[in-house]
Design a protein around this motif. Structure first.
Motif, PDB file in Angstrom:
ATOM      1  N   ARG A   1      38.972  36.431  38.084  1.00 22.28           N
ATOM      2  CA  ARG A   1      37.946  37.371  38.175  1.00 22.28           C
ATOM      3  C   ARG A   1      38.514  37.067  40.261  1.00 22.28           C
ATOM      4  N   LEU A   2      38.517  38.450  40.362  1.00 28.19           N
ATOM      5  CA  LEU A   2      39.064  38.539  41.564  1.00 28.19           C
ATOM      6  C   LEU A   2      38.127  39.842  42.887  1.00 28.19           C
TER       7      LEU A   2
ATOM      8  N   THR B   1      35.295  43.871  41.284  1.00 28.35           N
ATOM      9  CA  THR B   1      35.458  43.000  41.066  1.00 28.35           C
ATOM     10  C   THR B   1      36.653  43.339  40.109  1.00 28.35           C
ATOM     11  N   ALA B   2      37.751  42.437  39.484  1.00 27.17           N
ATOM     12  CA  ALA B   2      38.608  42.569  38.781  1.00 27.17           C
ATOM     13  C   ALA B   2      38.627  41.783  37.646  1.00 27.17           C
TER      14      ALA B   2
ATOM     15  N   ARG C   1      41.057  39.758  34.072  1.00 22.73           N
ATOM     16  CA  ARG C   1      41.595  39.734  33.915  1.00 22.73           C
ATOM     17  C   ARG C   1      41.532  38.638  32.652  1.00 22.73           C
TER      18      ARG C   1
ATOM     19  N   GLU D   1      45.953  45.683  39.086  1.00 19.19           N
ATOM     20  CA  GLU D   1      44.749  45.888  39.846  1.00 19.19           C
ATOM     21  C   GLU D   1      45.342  44.110  40.336  1.00 19.19           C
ATOM     22  N   VAL D   2      45.207  42.874  39.485  1.00 25.06           N
ATOM     23  CA  VAL D   2      45.697  41.851  39.811  1.00 25.06           C
ATOM     24  C   VAL D   2      46.835  40.841  39.281  1.00 25.06           C
ATOM     25  N   SER D   3      47.278  41.856  38.868  1.00 22.31           N
ATOM     26  CA  SER D   3      48.299  40.571  38.394  1.00 22.31           C
ATOM     27  C   SER D   3      49.529  40.619  40.066  1.00 22.31           C
TER      28      SER D   3
ATOM     29  N   TYR E   1      48.826  40.454  42.444  1.00 25.06           N
ATOM     30  CA  TYR E   1      48.228  39.353  43.946  1.00 25.06           C
ATOM     31  C   TYR E   1      48.995  38.218  43.391  1.00 25.06           C
ATOM     32  N   LEU E   2      48.807  37.436  41.944  1.00 23.81           N
ATOM     33  CA  LEU E   2      49.305  36.573  41.689  1.00 23.81           C
ATOM     34  C   LEU E   2      50.640  36.311  41.572  1.00 23.81           C
TER      35      LEU E   2
ATOM     36  N   LEU F   1      40.346  30.266  42.616  1.00 20.54           N
ATOM     37  CA  LEU F   1      40.414  31.720  42.072  1.00 20.54           C
ATOM     38  C   LEU F   1      39.596  31.587  40.497  1.00 20.54           C
TER      39      LEU F   1
ATOM     40  N   GLU G   1      46.370  44.489  31.758  1.00 21.51           N
ATOM     41  CA  GLU G   1      47.157  43.192  32.113  1.00 21.51           C
ATOM     42  C   GLU G   1      46.696  42.162  31.260  1.00 21.51           C
TER      43      GLU G   1
END
Length: 260
Positions: A58-59, A66-67, A69, A93-95, A97-98, A108, A258
């Protein structure tokens, strides 16, 4: 490198709760994918992980958005360390950044482990056929690593379909394992570009290549298939039409969202 607070280290692990994990290593796996290793709080209290499970990540944005995956685990929590490999999606939205923004020392939020069907247990006596498309190799890699770390004598065989050599996850580790381990065999399918001198022209996995890979383990093998939905559906359907027992085939797929 900072450590987790002592209060976190004393907390009781609950797989349905969110926990903070410290990023201790992050490196490029392919031009578009990154492997991330995290140290867990309360490692001693973590429930036993099973190869094939996944975690939620979770980000949270500064405005509170929040998002979440899901990402398959690439290995068990050896020494309290979890490993995932994330493929960057251009519209994600998440990948992004990761893969591009996360730094060692960041934290994280994670939840899990999750999953009980698409898993491999060390006491499983049957030979195992693994079939992966692209990032679908991640949970299968966890199974391969668990198998090699244990004493189960059953053979493992991986059929891995990738676009080109540089897009293969864990390539060096897989090829070295295939070279030295008497319990592991590896087959490649290149769909866009093959290495120089490769005996097969690039192309999608077909019935001939599939049959050639899975035949050596026989019809009693337990088969795991993971990848994009069309890839998984083709492989599973072809296996069933060739006479494989559907109960011996386990599948996990991803679509446009994702995850991996």
């Amino acid at each position: 490198m900072t450590d987790l607070p002592a209060s976190a280290a004393r907390s009781t692990w609950n797989a349905s709760d969110w926990h903070e994990a410290l990023v201790v290593e992050a490196y490029a796996e392919t031009p578009t994918a990154r492997t991330i290793r995290m140290r867990l709080p309360a490692a001693a209290a973590l429930p036993a992980l099973v190869a094939g499970q996944h975690i939620d990540v979770r980000l949270t944005a500064p405005d509170g958005y929040t998002a979440v995956r899901s990402y398959s685990l690439a290995s068990a929590a050896t020494g309290g360390i979890l490993e995932i490999t994330v493929e960057e999606l251009t519209d994600g939205e998440v990948s992004p950044y990761l893969v591009r923004g996360l730094d060692v020392g960041d934290r994280l939020e994670i939840r899990g482990p999750i999953g009980g069907w698409f898993v491999w247990l060390d006491e499983e006596p049957a030979p195992v056929q693994l079939i992966a498309g692209g990032s679908g190799v991640v949970p299968l890699m966890a199974m391969i690593r668990a198998h090699e770390a244990g004493t189960n004598p059953s053979p493992f065989r991986l059929l891995y379909s990738v676009r080109s050599p540089e897009m293969a996850y864990y390539r060096a580790e897989l090829e070295e394992l295939a070279r030295v381990s008497p319990r592991f065999d590896l087959d490649w399918v290149y769909t866009r570009r093959a290495p120089s001198g490769w005996p097969h022209a690039p192309g999608r996995l077909d019935l001939t290549r599939l049959a050639a890979s899975v035949q050596p383990l026989g019809s009693t093998a337990l088969t795991y298939v993971c990848g994009a939905t069309p890839f998984v559906e083709f492989a599973a359907d072809a296996l069933v039409r060739s006479g494989r027992d559907p109960a011996r085939i386990r599948t996990e797929r991803y679509g446009g969202a994702e995850g991996g």
